[in-house]
Design a protein around this motif. Structure first.
Motif, PDB file in Angstrom:
ATOM      1  N   SER A 268     -11.173   1.645 -32.683  1.00  0.00           N
ATOM      2  CA  SER A 268     -12.204   1.106 -33.139  1.00  0.00           C
ATOM      3  C   SER A 268     -13.199   0.431 -32.329  1.00  0.00           C
ATOM      4  O   SER A 268     -12.509  -0.301 -31.492  1.00  0.00           O
ATOM      5  N   LEU A 269     -14.283   0.557 -32.313  1.00  0.00           N
ATOM      6  CA  LEU A 269     -15.411  -0.454 -31.433  1.00  0.00           C
ATOM      7  C   LEU A 269     -15.656  -1.638 -32.537  1.00  0.00           C
ATOM      8  O   LEU A 269     -16.441  -1.134 -33.643  1.00  0.00           O
ATOM      9  N   THR A 270     -15.158  -2.856 -32.496  1.00  0.00           N
ATOM     10  CA  THR A 270     -15.747  -3.892 -33.137  1.00  0.00           C
ATOM     11  C   THR A 270     -16.512  -4.903 -32.484  1.00  0.00           C
ATOM     12  O   THR A 270     -16.845  -5.047 -31.268  1.00  0.00           O
ATOM     13  N   VAL A 271     -17.258  -5.489 -33.511  1.00  0.00           N
ATOM     14  CA  VAL A 271     -18.438  -6.505 -33.319  1.00  0.00           C
ATOM     15  C   VAL A 271     -17.980  -7.806 -33.858  1.00  0.00           C
ATOM     16  O   VAL A 271     -17.950  -7.609 -35.074  1.00  0.00           O
ATOM     17  N   THR A 272     -18.049  -8.823 -33.487  1.00  0.00           N
ATOM     18  CA  THR A 272     -17.243 -10.165 -34.006  1.00  0.00           C
ATOM     19  C   THR A 272     -18.503 -11.320 -33.710  1.00  0.00           C
ATOM     20  O   THR A 272     -19.072 -11.439 -32.726  1.00  0.00           O
ATOM     21  N   ASP A 273     -18.913 -11.928 -34.918  1.00  0.00           N
ATOM     22  CA  ASP A 273     -19.975 -13.117 -34.867  1.00  0.00           C
ATOM     23  C   ASP A 273     -19.030 -14.284 -34.267  1.00  0.00           C
ATOM     24  O   ASP A 273     -17.953 -14.575 -34.560  1.00  0.00           O
ATOM     25  N   LEU A 274     -19.687 -14.769 -33.219  1.00  0.00           N
ATOM     26  CA  LEU A 274     -19.012 -15.945 -32.307  1.00  0.00           C
ATOM     27  C   LEU A 274     -19.311 -17.213 -32.828  1.00  0.00           C
ATOM     28  O   LEU A 274     -18.774 -18.157 -32.466  1.00  0.00           O
ATOM     29  N   ARG A 275     -20.136 -17.406 -33.797  1.00  0.00           N
ATOM     30  CA  ARG A 275     -20.586 -18.694 -34.552  1.00  0.00           C
ATOM     31  C   ARG A 275     -19.750 -19.444 -35.285  1.00  0.00           C
ATOM     32  O   ARG A 275     -19.522 -20.522 -35.261  1.00  0.00           O
ATOM     33  N   LEU A 276     -19.053 -18.535 -36.033  1.00  0.00           N
ATOM     34  CA  LEU A 276     -18.317 -18.858 -37.491  1.00  0.00           C
ATOM     35  C   LEU A 276     -16.899 -18.810 -37.058  1.00  0.00           C
ATOM     36  O   LEU A 276     -16.372 -17.782 -36.781  1.00  0.00           O
ATOM     37  N   GLY A 277     -16.293 -20.139 -37.241  1.00  0.00           N
ATOM     38  CA  GLY A 277     -14.712 -20.148 -36.993  1.00  0.00           C
ATOM     39  C   GLY A 277     -14.552 -20.609 -35.449  1.00  0.00           C
ATOM     40  O   GLY A 277     -15.426 -21.147 -34.945  1.00  0.00           O
ATOM     41  N   MET A 278     -13.446 -20.275 -34.853  1.00  0.00           N
ATOM     42  CA  MET A 278     -13.172 -20.775 -33.546  1.00  0.00           C
ATOM     43  C   MET A 278     -12.119 -20.095 -32.922  1.00  0.00           C
ATOM     44  O   MET A 278     -11.219 -19.719 -33.668  1.00  0.00           O
ATOM     45  N   VAL A 279     -12.095 -20.063 -31.716  1.00  0.00           N
ATOM     46  CA  VAL A 279     -11.029 -19.439 -30.818  1.00  0.00           C
ATOM     47  C   VAL A 279     -10.594 -18.075 -31.359  1.00  0.00           C
ATOM     48  O   VAL A 279     -11.407 -17.147 -31.416  1.00  0.00           O
ATOM     49  N   ASP A 280      -9.354 -17.969 -31.836  1.00  0.00           N
ATOM     50  CA  ASP A 280      -8.905 -16.667 -32.404  1.00  0.00           C
ATOM     51  C   ASP A 280      -9.295 -16.500 -33.837  1.00  0.00           C
ATOM     52  O   ASP A 280      -8.953 -15.631 -34.377  1.00  0.00           O
ATOM     53  N   TYR A 281      -9.967 -17.485 -34.560  1.00  0.00           N
ATOM     54  CA  TYR A 281     -10.171 -17.422 -35.813  1.00  0.00           C
ATOM     55  C   TYR A 281     -11.317 -17.271 -36.179  1.00  0.00           C
ATOM     56  O   TYR A 281     -12.172 -17.918 -36.616  1.00  0.00           O
ATOM     57  N   LEU A 282     -12.045 -15.777 -35.962  1.00  0.00           N
ATOM     58  CA  LEU A 282     -13.239 -15.633 -36.142  1.00  0.00           C
ATOM     59  C   LEU A 282     -13.379 -14.596 -37.290  1.00  0.00           C
ATOM     60  O   LEU A 282     -13.081 -13.420 -37.109  1.00  0.00           O
ATOM     61  N   PRO A 283     -13.885 -15.033 -38.589  1.00  0.00           N
ATOM     62  CA  PRO A 283     -13.809 -14.351 -39.500  1.00  0.00           C
ATOM     63  C   PRO A 283     -14.538 -13.125 -39.957  1.00  0.00           C
ATOM     64  O   PRO A 283     -14.208 -12.042 -40.448  1.00  0.00           O
ATOM     65  N   PHE A 284     -15.692 -13.174 -39.246  1.00  0.00           N
ATOM     66  CA  PHE A 284     -16.829 -12.222 -39.264  1.00  0.00           C
ATOM     67  C   PHE A 284     -16.455 -11.065 -38.198  1.00  0.00           C
ATOM     68  O   PHE A 284     -17.436 -11.135 -37.199  1.00  0.00           O
ATOM     69  N   GLN A 285     -15.774 -10.089 -38.554  1.00  0.00           N
ATOM     70  CA  GLN A 285     -15.390  -9.175 -37.587  1.00  0.00           C
ATOM     71  C   GLN A 285     -15.431  -7.508 -38.049  1.00  0.00           C
ATOM     72  O   GLN A 285     -14.961  -7.405 -39.171  1.00  0.00           O
ATOM     73  N   PHE A 286     -16.547  -6.819 -37.591  1.00  0.00           N
ATOM     74  CA  PHE A 286     -16.688  -5.496 -38.155  1.00  0.00           C
ATOM     75  C   PHE A 286     -16.635  -4.481 -37.380  1.00  0.00           C
ATOM     76  O   PHE A 286     -16.781  -4.439 -36.086  1.00  0.00           O
ATOM     77  N   VAL A 287     -16.050  -3.162 -37.989  1.00  0.00           N
ATOM     78  CA  VAL A 287     -15.706  -1.986 -37.202  1.00  0.00           C
ATOM     79  C   VAL A 287     -17.091  -1.170 -37.377  1.00  0.00           C
ATOM     80  O   VAL A 287     -17.755  -0.859 -38.358  1.00  0.00           O
ATOM     81  N   PHE A 288     -17.845  -0.871 -36.322  1.00  0.00           N
ATOM     82  CA  PHE A 288     -19.039  -0.199 -36.224  1.00  0.00           C
ATOM     83  C   PHE A 288     -18.727   1.317 -35.578  1.00  0.00           C
ATOM     84  O   PHE A 288     -19.824   2.129 -35.999  1.00  0.00           O
ATOM     85  N   ALA A 289     -17.867   1.686 -34.958  1.00  0.00           N
ATOM     86  CA  ALA A 289     -17.473   3.109 -34.441  1.00  0.00           C
ATOM     87  C   ALA A 289     -16.152   3.246 -34.346  1.00  0.00           C
ATOM     88  O   ALA A 289     -15.217   2.621 -34.222  1.00  0.00           O
ATOM     89  N   THR A 290     -15.980   4.531 -34.419  1.00  0.00           N
ATOM     90  CA  THR A 290     -14.285   4.937 -33.901  1.00  0.00           C
ATOM     91  C   THR A 290     -14.319   6.066 -33.218  1.00  0.00           C
ATOM     92  O   THR A 290     -15.446   6.928 -32.954  1.00  0.00           O
ATOM     93  N   LEU A 291     -13.252   6.038 -32.522  1.00  0.00           N
ATOM     94  CA  LEU A 291     -12.859   7.007 -31.509  1.00  0.00           C
ATOM     95  C   LEU A 291     -12.511   8.477 -31.925  1.00  0.00           C
ATOM     96  O   LEU A 291     -11.587   8.477 -32.594  1.00  0.00           O
ATOM     97  N   GLU A 292     -13.205   9.271 -31.837  1.00  0.00           N
ATOM     98  CA  GLU A 292     -12.769  10.864 -32.302  1.00  0.00           C
ATOM     99  C   GLU A 292     -11.752  11.407 -31.311  1.00  0.00           C
ATOM    100  O   GLU A 292     -11.571  10.890 -30.029  1.00  0.00           O
ATOM    101  N   GLY A 293     -11.186  12.532 -31.593  1.00  0.00           N
ATOM    102  CA  GLY A 293     -10.069  13.120 -30.880  1.00  0.00           C
ATOM    103  C   GLY A 293     -10.635  13.841 -29.489  1.00  0.00           C
ATOM    104  O   GLY A 293      -9.857  14.050 -28.728  1.00  0.00           O
TER     105      GLY A 293
END
Length: 346
Positions: A268-293
């Motif tokens: 999975s290719l994820t994109v994470t909002d760096l503003r909200l949360g801190m360090v490893d607790y970043l709640p807004f993380q989204f999968v935008f693409a997946t790797l095919e075979g």
């Protein structure tokens, strides 16, 4: 801000505006009006990124709430008996509704105060939950139910205390901003995009993020620090791996002002909002693409990942860091993801 805070704010505002006409019913109505703008969370825009970006949109716009308050006051006076004149009633309703997005605009999320104009306000001086702001409002609202002859005065006192704390948060933010800019001046990091936000439930310990191409630098600084130099830690920001960016990604990047990181997690290719949360607790993380075979990336509508759980072992370290212990910054991140900057960096 959270719903309890907004309800307490709405009740206190209604009590102050009502004056001698204040009653428990007025406080209850103010609490309901104070939470009304957040009902936009019930509106689905079809995907989690759109839901995130368009939250605090039309329902938080002064350009919408002003005419809506006029309509609501007119309906209220038409169908329910009231001792308020129309102007008094309209002002009470408008004040309860509009103070909600005004308070939200002091957080880091972003509030579209002038929707449909593309203007998002995020002062970022207060965390979305801060007891030092909320408790005075809750106390005076509860006290006003016991001493009803002093309802308006008590509500005014609570609003004054909370407003002074909000003013303090802006002053504290300016202190931290000056500290950051002084440290970055005359370094390769000067002029880089900087994001500053308070850490959870306080305005003493602040989180600083600096974007630097494929890297971002993260540091903590407390108003109680003896040494004002921020110990920045470098983290990989990554890059978008596809040739074209989907519209939802562009929307997210604009909303966060580019404070996002790109990361491949498994297939999975994820994109994470760096503003909200801190360090490893970043709640807004989204999968935008997946790797095919066949090794190619396939993009689709974004899917939000589950928020990471807070690790209790980090809470004491966070508290000690707030109190000015600068020897524990490294304990708040994973060593494999972090590196200390050289003098040429910051």
């Amino acid at each position: 801000m959270d719903s309890i805070t907004q309800a307490a704010l709405g009740a206190a505002v209604a009590g102050l505006v009502a004056g001698k006409k204040c009653s428990p019913k007025v406080l209850l109505a103010g609490a309901a009006l104070g939470t009304l703008p957040d009902l936009d969370v019930l509106v689905s825009y079809g995907d989690p990124v759109s839901d995130m970006v368009k939250h605090r949109g039309f329902s938080h716009s002064i350009l919408v709430l002003l005419p809506f308050s006029f309509l609501l006051a007119w309906c209220w006076q038409k169908w329910r008996a009231t001792t308020f004149s129309f102007n008094q009633l309209w002002f009470l309703v408008a004040a309860c509704l509009i103070t909600h997005p005004l308070l939200d605009s002091f957080t880091s999320y972003g509030t579209q105060l002038l929707w449909p104009l593309s203007v998002s306000v995020a002062v970022s001086s207060i965390f979305i939950i801060d007891p030092l702001y909320t408790v005075p409002l809750l106390v005076v609202v509860a006290a006003s139910l016991l001493w009803r002859r002093k309802m308006a005065r008590l509500c005014g006192i609570g609003l004054a205390i909370s407003s002074l704390y909000l003013l303090w948060s802006v002053i504290a933010l300016n202190v931290i901003e000056d500290r950051v800019q002084s440290q970055l001046a005359d370094t390769p990091m000067a002029g880089k995009p900087v994001f500053i936000t308070p850490t959870p439930v306080n305005t003493v310990l602040w989180r600083v993020v600096v974007l630097d191409g494929d890297t971002y630098w993260e540091g903590l600084t407390s108003l109680l620090d003896d040494e004002v130099t921020i110990d920045f830690i470098a983290k990989e920001r990554g890059q978008w791996k596809l040739e074209e960016k989907p519209q939802h990604l562009v929307m997210l990047e604009d909303f966060t002002r580019q404070f996002v990181k790109y990361e491949q997690v498994g297939d999975s290719l994820t994109v994470t909002d760096l503003r909200l949360g801190m360090v490893d607790y970043l709640p807004f993380q989204f999968v935008f693409a997946t790797l095919e075979g066949d090794g190619t990336w396939s993009s689709a509508l974004p899917v939000q990942l589950e928020s990471p759980n807070v690790r209790p072992k980090h809470l004491p370290a966070l508290w000690l860091r707030l109190l000015g212990n600068q020897n524990i910054d490294a304990n708040l991140c994973h060593a494999k993801e972090c590196s200390k900057p050289s003098k040429s960096d910051v």
